[in-house]
Design a protein around this motif. Structure first.
Motif, mmCIF file in Angstrom:
data_model
loop_
_atom_site.group_PDB
_atom_site.id
_atom_site.type_symbol
_atom_site.label_atom_id
_atom_site.label_comp_id
_atom_site.label_asym_id
_atom_site.label_seq_id
_atom_site.Cartn_x
_atom_site.Cartn_y
_atom_site.Cartn_z
ATOM 1 N N ASN A 170 0.830 -1.201 0.000
ATOM 2 C CA ASN A 170 0.000 0.000 0.000
ATOM 3 C C ASN A 170 0.864 1.250 0.000
ATOM 4 O O ASN A 170 1.892 1.282 0.680
ATOM 5 C CB ASN A 170 -0.875 0.042 1.258
ATOM 6 C CG ASN A 170 -1.887 -1.093 1.281
ATOM 7 O OD1 ASN A 170 -2.878 -1.076 0.555
ATOM 8 N ND2 ASN A 170 -1.608 -2.106 2.111
ATOM 9 N N HIS A 219 -2.164 -0.903 -3.706
ATOM 10 C CA HIS A 219 -3.282 0.000 -3.453
ATOM 11 C C HIS A 219 -2.704 1.378 -3.166
ATOM 12 O O HIS A 219 -1.937 1.537 -2.215
ATOM 13 C CB HIS A 219 -4.100 -0.460 -2.242
ATOM 14 C CG HIS A 219 -4.814 -1.755 -2.476
ATOM 15 N ND1 HIS A 219 -5.606 -2.351 -1.528
ATOM 16 C CD2 HIS A 219 -4.857 -2.575 -3.558
ATOM 17 C CE1 HIS A 219 -6.110 -3.481 -2.010
ATOM 18 N NE2 HIS A 219 -5.652 -3.641 -3.237
ATOM 19 N N TYR A 245 -3.433 5.296 -2.167
ATOM 20 C CA TYR A 245 -4.429 6.222 -1.619
ATOM 21 C C TYR A 245 -3.806 7.612 -1.556
ATOM 22 O O TYR A 245 -2.755 7.796 -0.946
ATOM 23 C CB TYR A 245 -4.837 5.791 -0.204
ATOM 24 C CG TYR A 245 -5.445 4.404 -0.137
ATOM 25 C CD1 TYR A 245 -6.786 4.197 -0.474
ATOM 26 C CD2 TYR A 245 -4.681 3.307 0.264
ATOM 27 C CE1 TYR A 245 -7.345 2.926 -0.406
ATOM 28 C CE2 TYR A 245 -5.231 2.030 0.332
ATOM 29 C CZ TYR A 245 -6.569 1.847 -0.009
ATOM 30 O OH TYR A 245 -7.120 0.592 0.058
ATOM 31 N N MET A 268 -13.675 3.724 -3.883
ATOM 32 C CA MET A 268 -13.328 3.477 -2.478
ATOM 33 C C MET A 268 -14.449 2.661 -1.849
ATOM 34 O O MET A 268 -15.513 3.193 -1.545
ATOM 35 C CB MET A 268 -13.245 4.809 -1.729
ATOM 36 C CG MET A 268 -11.896 5.435 -1.610
ATOM 37 S SD MET A 268 -10.679 4.465 -0.740
ATOM 38 C CE MET A 268 -10.012 5.630 0.376
ATOM 39 N N HIS A 317 -11.709 -0.801 1.590
ATOM 40 C CA HIS A 317 -10.566 0.104 1.388
ATOM 41 C C HIS A 317 -10.501 1.151 2.495
ATOM 42 O O HIS A 317 -9.404 1.506 2.960
ATOM 43 C CB HIS A 317 -10.651 0.763 0.010
ATOM 44 C CG HIS A 317 -10.651 -0.233 -1.108
ATOM 45 N ND1 HIS A 317 -11.713 -0.358 -1.983
ATOM 46 C CD2 HIS A 317 -9.760 -1.199 -1.437
ATOM 47 C CE1 HIS A 317 -11.454 -1.346 -2.826
ATOM 48 N NE2 HIS A 317 -10.281 -1.875 -2.518
ATOM 49 N N LEU A 370 -7.312 1.549 4.844
ATOM 50 C CA LEU A 370 -6.655 2.854 4.978
ATOM 51 C C LEU A 370 -6.673 3.337 6.432
ATOM 52 O O LEU A 370 -5.683 3.894 6.919
ATOM 53 C CB LEU A 370 -7.342 3.868 4.051
ATOM 54 C CG LEU A 370 -6.801 5.291 4.036
ATOM 55 C CD1 LEU A 370 -5.311 5.326 3.718
ATOM 56 C CD2 LEU A 370 -7.567 6.145 3.021
ATOM 57 N N ARG A 422 -8.695 6.464 -4.233
ATOM 58 C CA ARG A 422 -7.909 5.245 -4.453
ATOM 59 C C ARG A 422 -7.502 5.135 -5.927
ATOM 60 O O ARG A 422 -8.303 5.451 -6.812
ATOM 61 C CB ARG A 422 -8.729 4.015 -4.067
ATOM 62 C CG ARG A 422 -7.975 2.695 -4.257
ATOM 63 C CD ARG A 422 -8.689 1.546 -3.599
ATOM 64 N NE ARG A 422 -9.867 1.122 -4.347
ATOM 65 C CZ ARG A 422 -9.891 0.063 -5.161
ATOM 66 N NH1 ARG A 422 -8.817 -0.684 -5.330
ATOM 67 N NH2 ARG A 422 -11.001 -0.264 -5.787
#
Lengths: 301, 227
Positions: free
Chosen positions: B145, B164, B166, B183, B187, B191, B209
């Motif tokens: 991430n 992923h 963000y 999102m 997710h 997050l 995202r």
């Protein structure tokens, strides 16, 4: 690889210490460039109508006194001069073009490293520490200074191929990276009347800036044009009579760190080279952005 | 706590002392003084140690980290926590380019900004940046991430696989095959956990995202004629 370093003083009280402050910066970049090293220092400015030249001759025992005497008697020129190891600094009341022409005719083996009112360029093959010692860097005074430690890639390890390169009055450039369009650009610039001493890519960048400045660009405008016209990898540090600039290409794979305090702006390839500066612990330290230039000029202070 | 002053000891001596802890752990807490931008500080650790570096670090700080928790109280040069396997690395200041490059696991937190190519070819690490990141970040990122509370530079997630991403702020441009994605609740949950682990107080709902459009994964048979 190569290492580049620069120091631009905002506080005039530090000018008597610039060599002492700069020497460890240059030596700290030995790992990045052990082949040759050099620096351009700005200071000890000559008056209106005068020019200052840094000259070098391949023979270490060259008779500079005789050259000075000829300029005085044959050319009726006012001048003063001093020798610093392998180079001599001549301050002459003369026109640049006429003096260049006379030197090319009468002393063709004398290489002109720099011409201007303020600049002196000192460079040699060898380790940075040796070069700093040779030219007594730590005793030098000035307002700004830029230096280079070279790991050669694009041209031979010679004094001529060492940085910094100067292609115009008081303009000087050091480069970390490699340009990919330097051959074509060199041809274009030659047609525009810029002359080159080497096959080195960095000299072309210096020549390009000289050409833009001759066209009437400000330093900022010249750098904007350079971002469009120069192709390749580069982090540049540039000196002019009153200014100091740092610029990175859009890819930004060649490293650069800037530090600023009330007293100075300092640039280096790596932070290691800045650690000996006074007040560095509290300096604003940052990485210059890609495709961006940063300019400091005396007039704008 | 053991203190090593790099004004007196070499990087090799420091790293050897830290590596020795993998064989027999005699000291959990370490403090490093006067890093002064030197390269390869606290690389290749393989023990549950806590290492505090006071000052700016050079290239590849905490590279190949396994299990250890390294805090840089200053800026970090290129390739901080590159190829990290596990543990955490926290940069209190800014990080230069290629932060967390190719890292397989662990958590990298950058409290300032990160330069270009942050998380390039990341392979499972979690990277949380409180500030902004530079161009070509997460290039060919494979898994893990990447959380950015500020803005992202050009060509975010170019040719990426399954990371992923963000981003709370703006994205200057997306790279090839990187797209904005929905999102979903899972997710937001992911997050939230990442922000908590990084110790950042941000609203997960304010992030967008980004991920792979998965168009570059396989050879397209329509292009066969080109060969």
């Amino acid at each position: 690889m190569c290492g580049i370093v620069g120091l631009y003083l905002k506080n005039p009280e530090l000018e008597s210490r610039i060599g002492e402050l700069f020497k460890p910066m240059l030596i700290a970049m030995t790992d990045r460039g052990p082949d040759s090293a050099g620096f351009a220092i700005y200071g000890d400015e000559v008056g209106e109508g005068w020019i200052k030249l840094t000259l070098r001759h391949p023979e270490t025992d060259y008779d500079w006194e005789a050259l000075a005497t000829r300029l005085k008697t044959e050319q009726q020129l006012e001048l003063s001069w001093f020798q610093n190891a392998s180079v001599a600094v001549f301050k002459v009341r003369a026109e640049e073009a006429a003096l260049r022409e006379w030197l090319a005719e009468e002393a063709p083996d004398v290489l002109i490293l720099s011409v201007g009112q303020s600049i002196e360029i000192l460079k040699e093959v060898g380790l940075p520490e040796k070069i700093a010692e040779t030219f007594s860097l730590e005793r030098m005074k000035g307002s700004h200074i830029i230096g280079h430690t070279r790991m050669a890639t694009e041209s031979a390890v010679t004094m001529e191929g060492s940085h910094p390169f100067s292609t115009g009055m008081d303009l000087c450039l050091v480069h970390n990276g490699s340009l990919s369009n330097h051959n074509r650009l060199r041809d274009t610039l030659k047609r525009e009347g810029i002359s080159f001493e080497t096959q080195n890519d960095s000299e072309v960048a210096a020549g390009y800036l000289t050409w833009r400045l001759q066209k009437g660009d400000s330093l900022k405008e010249a750098l904007e044009h350079a971002l469009e016209d120069l192709d390749g990898f580069f982090t540049f540090t540039i000196g002019t009579r009153d200014g100091f600039a740092v610029m990175r290409d859009p890819i930004a794979c060649k490293p650069a760190v800037l530090a600023e305090t009330d007293d100075y702006v300092a640039m280096a390839s790596e932070y290691q080279a800045l650690t000996t500066l006074p007040g560095i612990e509290n300096a604003r330290v940052w990485e210059p952005e890609p495709a961006t230039f940063y300019v400091w000029e005396r007039s704008s202070n | 706590m053991k203190t090593i002053d790099l004004a007196e000891s070499s990087i090799r001596e420091l790293n050897q002392a830290l590596h020795d802890q993998a064989v027999e752990c005699t000291e959990r807490e370490w403090e490093v003084l006067n890093p002064k931008g030197q390269h390869n500080i606290a690389c290749g650790l393989d023990q549950n140690l806590s290492v505090d570096i006071h000052g700016h670090a050079g290239y590849f700080c905490a590279g190949m980290n396994k299990k250890a928790h390294v805090v840089i109280h200053g800026n970090a040069g290129q390739g901080v926590a590159e190829n990290m396997m596990s543990g955490t690395v926290r940069v209190k200041g800014d990080a230069s380019q290629a932060a967390g490059a190719t890292a397989h696991g662990g958590l990298l937190v950058i409290e300032g900004n990160a330069g270009a190519r942050c998380g390039i070819s990341m392979k499972g690490v979690d990277i949380v940046v409180k500030g902004s990141i530079g161009h070509m970040s997460c290039f060919m990122g494979q898994s893990g991430n990447l959380v950015v509370c500020g803005d992202a530079g050009d060509a975010l997630g170019d040719s990426m696989y399954e990371v992923h991403i963000y981003v709370k702020g703006t994205v200057k441009s997306l790279g090839a095959d990187c797209i904005e994605k929905e999102m979903r609740p899972e997710h937001i949950e992911e997050l939230t956990e990442l922000l908590n682990r990084a110790g950042l107080d941000e609203d997960p709902a304010s992030f967008k995202r980004y991920g792979s459009a998965r168009q570059l994964y396989n050879f397209k048979v329509d292009n066969a004629g080109a060969y």
